[in-house]
Scaffold this motif. Structure first.
Motif, PDB file in Angstrom:
ATOM      1  N   GLY A  12     -15.487   0.070   0.119  1.00  0.00           N
ATOM      2  CA  GLY A  12     -16.113  -0.462   1.329  1.00  0.00           C
ATOM      3  C   GLY A  12     -15.665   0.188   2.623  1.00  0.00           C
ATOM      4  O   GLY A  12     -15.987  -0.290   3.698  1.00  0.00           O
ATOM      5  N   LEU A  13     -14.856   1.251   2.521  1.00  0.00           N
ATOM      6  CA  LEU A  13     -14.350   1.871   3.750  1.00  0.00           C
ATOM      7  C   LEU A  13     -14.914   3.288   3.819  1.00  0.00           C
ATOM      8  O   LEU A  13     -15.022   3.966   2.805  1.00  0.00           O
ATOM      9  CB  LEU A  13     -12.815   1.891   3.752  1.00  0.00           C
ATOM     10  N   ASP A  14     -15.258   3.720   5.053  1.00  0.00           N
ATOM     11  CA  ASP A  14     -16.018   4.979   5.167  1.00  0.00           C
ATOM     12  C   ASP A  14     -15.170   6.240   5.041  1.00  0.00           C
ATOM     13  O   ASP A  14     -15.710   7.335   4.988  1.00  0.00           O
ATOM     14  CB  ASP A  14     -16.731   5.033   6.526  1.00  0.00           C
ATOM     15  N   GLY A  72       0.819  -1.210   0.000  1.00  0.00           N
ATOM     16  CA  GLY A  72       0.000   0.000   0.000  1.00  0.00           C
ATOM     17  C   GLY A  72       0.851   1.257   0.000  1.00  0.00           C
ATOM     18  O   GLY A  72       2.041   1.221   0.384  1.00  0.00           O
ATOM     19  N   VAL A  73       0.276   2.358  -0.466  1.00  0.00           N
ATOM     20  CA  VAL A  73       0.970   3.641  -0.405  1.00  0.00           C
ATOM     21  C   VAL A  73       0.014   4.680   0.177  1.00  0.00           C
ATOM     22  O   VAL A  73      -1.193   4.588  -0.020  1.00  0.00           O
ATOM     23  CB  VAL A  73       1.433   4.132  -1.797  1.00  0.00           C
ATOM     24  N   GLU A  74       0.571   5.647   0.896  1.00  0.00           N
ATOM     25  CA  GLU A  74      -0.226   6.755   1.413  1.00  0.00           C
ATOM     26  C   GLU A  74       0.568   8.030   1.178  1.00  0.00           C
ATOM     27  O   GLU A  74       1.776   8.070   1.426  1.00  0.00           O
ATOM     28  CB  GLU A  74      -0.506   6.598   2.922  1.00  0.00           C
ATOM     29  N   ARG A 128      -8.993   9.116  -2.104  1.00  0.00           N
ATOM     30  CA  ARG A 128      -8.703  10.247  -1.218  1.00  0.00           C
ATOM     31  C   ARG A 128      -9.388  10.077   0.117  1.00  0.00           C
ATOM     32  O   ARG A 128     -10.487   9.519   0.190  1.00  0.00           O
ATOM     33  CB  ARG A 128      -9.279  11.521  -1.843  1.00  0.00           C
ATOM     34  N   TYR A 129      -8.741  10.550   1.157  1.00  0.00           N
ATOM     35  CA  TYR A 129      -9.413  10.558   2.470  1.00  0.00           C
ATOM     36  C   TYR A 129      -9.013  11.861   3.177  1.00  0.00           C
ATOM     37  O   TYR A 129      -8.295  11.878   4.152  1.00  0.00           O
ATOM     38  CB  TYR A 129      -9.085   9.298   3.285  1.00  0.00           C
ATOM     39  N   ASP A 130      -9.535  12.971   2.635  1.00  0.00           N
ATOM     40  CA  ASP A 130      -9.108  14.300   3.090  1.00  0.00           C
ATOM     41  C   ASP A 130      -9.502  14.599   4.535  1.00  0.00           C
ATOM     42  O   ASP A 130      -8.844  15.384   5.203  1.00  0.00           O
ATOM     43  CB  ASP A 130      -9.696  15.373   2.150  1.00  0.00           C
TER      44      ASP A 130
HETATM   45  P1  HAM Z   1      -9.359  -2.599   0.171  1.00  0.00           P
HETATM   46  O1  HAM Z   1     -10.125  -2.379  -1.082  1.00  0.00           O
HETATM   47  O2  HAM Z   1     -10.106  -3.081   1.342  1.00  0.00           O
HETATM   48  O3  HAM Z   1      -8.647  -1.219   0.482  1.00  0.00           O
HETATM   49  O4  HAM Z   1      -8.172  -3.597  -0.123  1.00  0.00           O
HETATM   50  C1  HAM Z   1      -7.246  -3.354  -1.158  1.00  0.00           C
HETATM   51  C2  HAM Z   1      -6.950  -4.655  -1.899  1.00  0.00           C
HETATM   52  O5  HAM Z   1      -6.553  -5.681  -0.976  1.00  0.00           O
HETATM   53  C3  HAM Z   1      -8.131  -5.262  -2.622  1.00  0.00           C
HETATM   54  O6  HAM Z   1      -8.328  -4.652  -3.878  1.00  0.00           O
HETATM   55  C4  HAM Z   1      -7.704  -6.715  -2.760  1.00  0.00           C
HETATM   56  O7  HAM Z   1      -6.822  -6.863  -3.855  1.00  0.00           O
HETATM   57  C5  HAM Z   1      -6.941  -6.952  -1.470  1.00  0.00           C
HETATM   58  N1  HAM Z   1      -7.792  -7.643  -0.479  1.00  0.00           N
HETATM   59  C6  HAM Z   1      -8.747  -7.090   0.308  1.00  0.00           C
HETATM   60  N2  HAM Z   1      -9.317  -8.032   1.090  1.00  0.00           N
HETATM   61  C7  HAM Z   1      -8.718  -9.199   0.799  1.00  0.00           C
HETATM   62  C8  HAM Z   1      -8.850 -10.550   1.268  1.00  0.00           C
HETATM   63  N3  HAM Z   1      -9.703 -10.866   2.235  1.00  0.00           N
HETATM   64  N4  HAM Z   1      -8.058 -11.512   0.736  1.00  0.00           N
HETATM   65  C9  HAM Z   1      -7.155 -11.204  -0.233  1.00  0.00           C
HETATM   66  N5  HAM Z   1      -6.980  -9.948  -0.709  1.00  0.00           N
HETATM   67  C10 HAM Z   1      -7.739  -8.958  -0.203  1.00  0.00           C
HETATM   68  C11 HAM Z   1      -7.898  -1.003   1.589  1.00  0.00           C
HETATM   69  O8  HAM Z   1      -7.508  -1.851   2.325  1.00  0.00           O
HETATM   70  C12 HAM Z   1      -7.495   0.453   1.749  1.00  0.00           C
HETATM   71  N6  HAM Z   1      -6.706   0.575   2.983  1.00  0.00           N
HETATM   72  C13 HAM Z   1      -6.721   0.927   0.535  1.00  0.00           C
HETATM   73  C14 HAM Z   1      -6.271   2.360   0.664  1.00  0.00           C
HETATM   74  C15 HAM Z   1      -5.039   2.795   0.991  1.00  0.00           C
HETATM   75  N7  HAM Z   1      -7.044   3.418   0.519  1.00  0.00           N
HETATM   76  C16 HAM Z   1      -6.316   4.500   0.745  1.00  0.00           C
HETATM   77  N8  HAM Z   1      -5.101   4.127   1.038  1.00  0.00           N
END
Ligand code: HAM
Length: 420
Positions: free
Chosen positions: A258-260, A128-130, A285-287
């Motif tokens: 799926g994230l708020d 991931g990148v931020e 974005r998450y301003d």
């Molecule tokens: P996310 O869409 O929940 O975003 O997860 C990013 C990616 O992680 C998904 O597109 C998928 O490829 C992988 N992933 C998620 N859940 C699973 C799972 N249960 N098993 C395998 N792979 C999975 C985030 O997590 C945010 N934190 C992204 C982000 C970073 N937004 C801003 N900064």
């Protein structure tokens, strides 16, 4: 067998690690080229951090968190995503005073109590990148370009970028109301989760995969008709910048994530070859997150995360095209025990110091078996050390591909490999 893997977890075996290693090398190299620096945050974090950031109406928080209480009575969670922990670390380590933007990347193991299926696990890894501290559409475009470059460097060419704008809290409020009005008419036809979402977070209904909900989702009002002037301009500029870099995209009105914590730009990159779990990467974005939810200063931010397992699955079909580490020994050294065993370890040590990969037989094997074993280990050369070699100080090294033998002085084996 007495014990088995915990449901939804995986063992990563050596062949898969070759691909994972390759992916990690490519993503790190590309992230550094965009000015990102690596960070690792703990697997355990305060449960409250995720309730406040990912959101108490998200599936992750309501259904999927691995929570526990430690012996000191602290409520902890095995992190379900990387962004919240990196934001916490950004504030706690006073990166707020670093020159902006602050660009961080991570490779992290995550835990979500989801229904396991192909491409979806309860323990998985993300890159991931931020990027903290820029509200400029250039930041959005550069981050999407980073995602795109990583996938190109990993030799993907047929993935689809979906993008949308969720607006700011002000314009989203109007949109939310329009959705509530729209769905309320058909509330009884929606699945149980969507009925619940209608009061907590109606935008999430757009993301529902339940077939019976789809007809009511297809003709919903669109966010783009509710964006305020500033959000509209921002989104259009992002799209223009992407077009100027020849990055193709699909504007997807139903993309809500799926994230708020998201506001304005959200995006996902999707592969058609992975079935239902086709999203390889997602972000946005998450301003408001750092300021509103974590009591930090105003920090417009953006990021994405890529699922390593999904990328690995896709690359498994084309390993020949990839520059993977070769784990096979350059030379297989066998011996007859005693002094010949000692000598093989010594020769192996010298060779390894010169970067040659050596497999030494730890049990002496009969001559007959040695050829077979060396071939099975896919060694390039074979050296059998016996009494004669000890006495003469010379040995014969066999190239296994064409069975050519080379006479080499024991003292000069490293030199031989320098030349080969
Ligand atoms: P996310 O869409 O929940 O975003 O997860 C990013 C990616 O992680 C998904 O597109 C998928 O490829 C992988 N992933 C998620 N859940 C699973 C799972 N249960 N098993 C395998 N792979 C999975 C985030 O997590 C945010 N934190 C992204 C982000 C970073 N937004 C801003 N900064």
């Amino acid at each position: 067998m007495k014990y088995k893997r915990v449901k939804g977890t995986r063992d990563i075996l050596p062949d898969e690690w070759l691909i994972k290693d390759y992916i990690e090398g490519v993503v790190k190299e590309t992230a550094y080229a965009f000015g990102y620096r690596e960070i690792t945050t703990p697997i355990l974090e305060d449960t409250g951090l995720f309730i406040h950031s990912v959101g108490d109406s998200s599936d992750i928080v309501t259904k999927e968190m691995y929570t526990l209480q430690d012996k000191g009575g602290r409520d902890l969670v095995m992190i379900p995503e990387g962004t919240a922990g990196v934001c916490r670390a950004y504030l706690e380590n006073k990166m707020t005073v670093w020159p902006k933007p602050v660009k961080l990347f991570y490779l992290q193991r995550l835990f979500r109590y989801e229904r396991p299926q192909k491409g979806r696990y309860r323990e998985f890894s993300q890159f991931g990148v931020e990027c903290f501290g820029s509200k400029n559409p250039l930041a959005d475009a550069e981050i999407i370009s980073l995602a795109n470059t990583i996938l190109k460097n990993l030799k993907f060419d047929s993935l689809e970028l979906h993008i949308n704008s969720l607006g700011c809290p002000t314009c989203r409020k109007d949109y939310r109301e329009a959705l509530v009005t729209h769905f309320s008419e058909n509330k009884q036809h929606l699945c149980e989760d969507c009925q619940d979402r209608l009061s907590k977070n109606p935008l999430r209904i757009l993301d529902c995969k339940v077939r019976s909900c789809r007809p009511y989702i297809d003709d919903t009002p669109k966010m783009k008709d509710y964006l305020c002037e500033e959000c509209k301009t921002h989104f259009n500029q992002v799209l223009e910048l992407l077009a100027s870099m020849d990055i193709s995209f699909v504007v997807d009105d139903k993309l809500v994530r799926g994230l708020d914590y998201y506001s304005r730009t959200v995006f996902e990159i999707i592969s058609k070859d992975l079935g239902a779990q086709g999203t390889v990467l997602g972000g946005g974005r998450y301003d408001g997150l750092i300021h509103r939810e974590l009591d930090g200063p105003e920090t417009p931010s953006m990021g994405f995360a890529m699922g390593i397992e999904r990328i690995t699955m896709l690359l498994q079909n084309k390993v020949e095209e990839l520059d993977l580490r070769n784990p096979n020994p350059d030379i297989y050294i066998s011996n007859f025990g005693g002094e010949t065993a000692m000598l093989s370890l010594k020769i192996a040590q010298d060779l390894r110091q010169n970067g040659v990969k050596v497999w030494v037989d730890l049990e002496s094997k009969g001559m007959k078996k040695v050829f077979d074993l060396a071939e099975k280990r896919k060694a390039s050369y074979l050296l059998v050390l016996g009494e004669d070699e000890l006495k003469t100080g010379k040995c014969s090294i066999r190239r296994l591909s064409d069975r050519t033998d080379f006479n080499v002085e024991l003292q000069k084996i490293s030199l031989f490999f320098d030349k080969e």
